[in-house]
Design a protein around this motif. Sequence first.
Motif, short mmCIF file in Angstrom:
data_model
loop_
_atom_site.label_atom_id
_atom_site.label_comp_id
_atom_site.label_asym_id
_atom_site.label_seq_id
_atom_site.Cartn_x
_atom_site.Cartn_y
_atom_site.Cartn_z
N ARG A 1 0.86 -1.18 0.00
CA ARG A 1 0.00 0.00 0.00
C ARG A 1 0.90 1.22 0.00
O ARG A 1 1.89 1.26 0.73
CB ARG A 1 -0.87 -0.02 1.27
N LEU A 2 0.56 2.17 -0.84
CA LEU A 2 1.36 3.39 -0.91
C LEU A 2 0.68 4.46 -0.07
O LEU A 2 -0.48 4.79 -0.29
CB LEU A 2 1.49 3.87 -2.36
N GLN A 3 1.42 4.95 0.91
CA GLN A 3 0.93 6.09 1.68
C GLN A 3 2.01 7.15 1.63
O GLN A 3 3.17 6.86 1.97
CB GLN A 3 0.69 5.68 3.14
N ALA A 4 1.63 8.31 1.19
CA ALA A 4 2.67 9.32 1.03
C ALA A 4 2.11 10.72 1.24
O ALA A 4 0.92 10.99 1.01
CB ALA A 4 3.29 9.22 -0.37
N HIS A 5 2.99 11.57 1.72
CA HIS A 5 2.70 13.00 1.76
C HIS A 5 3.98 13.68 1.31
O HIS A 5 4.99 13.64 2.01
CB HIS A 5 2.33 13.44 3.18
N VAL A 6 3.94 14.18 0.08
CA VAL A 6 5.16 14.78 -0.45
C VAL A 6 4.99 16.30 -0.57
O VAL A 6 4.01 16.78 -1.11
CB VAL A 6 5.57 14.18 -1.81
N VAL A 7 5.95 17.01 -0.03
CA VAL A 7 6.00 18.47 -0.17
C VAL A 7 7.33 18.81 -0.80
O VAL A 7 8.39 18.51 -0.25
CB VAL A 7 5.87 19.17 1.20
N VAL A 8 7.26 19.40 -1.97
CA VAL A 8 8.48 19.81 -2.67
C VAL A 8 8.44 21.31 -2.81
O VAL A 8 7.43 21.87 -3.24
CB VAL A 8 8.56 19.15 -4.07
N ALA A 9 9.52 21.97 -2.42
CA ALA A 9 9.57 23.43 -2.51
C ALA A 9 10.64 23.82 -3.51
O ALA A 9 11.78 23.37 -3.42
CB ALA A 9 9.88 24.03 -1.14
N ARG A 10 10.24 24.61 -4.46
CA ARG A 10 11.19 25.18 -5.43
C ARG A 10 11.04 26.69 -5.33
O ARG A 10 10.03 27.19 -4.85
CB ARG A 10 10.81 24.74 -6.85
N PRO A 11 12.05 27.41 -5.82
CA PRO A 11 11.93 28.88 -5.74
C PRO A 11 10.63 29.37 -6.38
O PRO A 11 9.97 30.28 -5.85
CB PRO A 11 13.14 29.37 -6.54
N SER A 12 10.21 28.76 -7.50
CA SER A 12 9.08 29.32 -8.23
C SER A 12 7.74 28.69 -7.83
O SER A 12 6.70 29.29 -8.06
CB SER A 12 9.29 29.12 -9.72
N PHE A 13 7.75 27.50 -7.27
CA PHE A 13 6.46 26.91 -6.89
C PHE A 13 6.64 25.88 -5.79
O PHE A 13 7.75 25.51 -5.42
CB PHE A 13 5.76 26.30 -8.10
N ARG A 14 5.50 25.39 -5.32
CA ARG A 14 5.48 24.46 -4.20
C ARG A 14 4.43 23.42 -4.51
O ARG A 14 3.34 23.72 -5.00
CB ARG A 14 5.12 25.26 -2.95
N VAL A 15 4.76 22.16 -4.25
CA VAL A 15 3.81 21.07 -4.48
C VAL A 15 3.55 20.39 -3.15
O VAL A 15 4.48 20.11 -2.39
CB VAL A 15 4.38 20.05 -5.48
N ASP A 16 2.29 20.15 -2.86
CA ASP A 16 1.90 19.50 -1.62
C ASP A 16 0.84 18.46 -1.95
O ASP A 16 -0.28 18.81 -2.32
CB ASP A 16 1.37 20.56 -0.63
N LEU A 17 1.19 17.20 -1.87
CA LEU A 17 0.27 16.14 -2.31
C LEU A 17 0.28 15.00 -1.30
O LEU A 17 1.33 14.48 -0.94
CB LEU A 17 0.71 15.62 -3.69
N GLU A 18 -0.93 14.65 -0.85
CA GLU A 18 -1.08 13.52 0.05
C GLU A 18 -1.80 12.43 -0.72
O GLU A 18 -2.78 12.71 -1.42
CB GLU A 18 -1.95 13.94 1.24
N LEU A 19 -1.32 11.20 -0.62
CA LEU A 19 -2.05 10.15 -1.31
C LEU A 19 -1.93 8.82 -0.61
O LEU A 19 -1.03 8.58 0.19
CB LEU A 19 -1.61 10.04 -2.78
#
Lengths: 258, 239
Positions: free
Chosen positions: B3-21
């Motif tokens: 089972r895949l459980q993840a919460h990934v937060v990636v920060a770049r100078p120009s944008f930010r990604v926040d995904l829980e799955l």
Amino acid sequence: MPRGLWIPAALALAFLVLPLVALIARAPWPSVPELVAGSLPALGLSVTTGLTTTALCLLFGIPLAVVLAGSDGWPAPLRRVVRAVVTVPLVLPPVVGGIALLLLLGRQGLLGRPLEQLFGVTVPFSTPAVVLAQTFVSMPFLVLAVEGAVRATGRRFDVVAAALGASRWYAFRRVTLPLVAPGIASGAVLCFTRALGEFGATITFAGSLPGVTRTLPIAAYLGLQSDPDSAIVLALLLLAVSLIVIVSLRDRWLRGSA
Amino acid sequence: MTRLQAHVVVARPSFRVDLELDVAEGQVLAVLGPNGAGKSTALAALAGGEPLEQGFVRLGSATLSDVQRRIDVDISRRSIGWVFQDSLLFPHLTVLENVAFGLRARGMPRRAALAAAEEWLRLLRIERIGGSRPREISGGEAQRAALARALAPSPQLLLLDEPLAALDAEVRDEVRADLAVRLSAHRGCTVLVTHDPADAVALADDIVILERGRVVQRGTPEALRASPASSYVAAMFPG
């Protein structure tokens, strides 16, 4: 294209071709076989040291090229210094390289003195010294050719290989090396031809001992003073080896792009 | 139980990604969003190819990434299959050798790996081109080969990054149909990134909508159609 360019272009071409024409025209053809036989030691020495140099450059130059290709994340000053160090032998007069090698490995040299005192090893004026002199001047050709090839293939295939479970070493052997093989081949050829023609660093660091350090270019230069005919034949030999290299390279490149 | 459980937060100078799955075994989650939403970045973060600023990735009982616990398992040890928009087949290997690559890299003997690869070519209906080089085959064939290569080592986590986007419409439908069959047989978890709702509807059990790095809605196509949370969702799933 302005028509006026044709004249200097033709002059440039003539300037490149005419000396070779003179060389071939002045060759003492009847006595060539005999003179070639007499220069076999120098030819043998040149080919064996040239091949050894190429092998050394491959062994150490490929890793250096791969490291350099991945150096974009390094601090800028460090990157610049390393790049300059790699490029310097390309623009440095070979004699300077020879003197520098003497100061490093000569009997009073930085490394040469301990080498002699501890192990009884003296490097200068020996066949290994010829190889070291050639390696010093040839290495940049290989490193720059391979680095360019590694950069051109990019890192994406590394990521793909890693995602497929490949260790870094496995990916290097099975992906990176085969992909940059054409760059390695042309780098090795450049390296060998540069080693074959090496004169300045060799005569400074290794001298001119017949059969030990007297390579073809040195023998040709010395021959010009005592026996011009033999010098011409030696020069023809070097020309022949270069032509063989160019022709074999052409074939490889044509096949590679087909 | 994978089972895949993840919460990934990636920060770049120009944008930010926040995904829980959270993807159950055998399930396919589609991450759908417009270009530049951060979908591929999130996928790369799951693969270990993009450093996390915060969060974790857990697959079955294994923790692949955890920022707080300073865990970051190397890509090569994550048991993932990763397919990109370009097939990225190794140009110096035949199609068959490409498909066998992951098995060989994991230590399977050459002959067994090639036999297994042959079977995968058959499953993706490209057994004819096993001996061809990547430059000699079509885009659709290349993408099938890339799928076969990613699936051959039986990864626990399959990551599909716009796998059909580079194909012509007609070829895309065919490959999509074959991909749907392969995904229903795949026992690991799958995360599909796409900008095409047709991919999501045809291939996924569940859909997450990502816009400007943030999740705006999750659910089945029916649920999204019934109550779209944004104008983008409404446009993608017209009622």
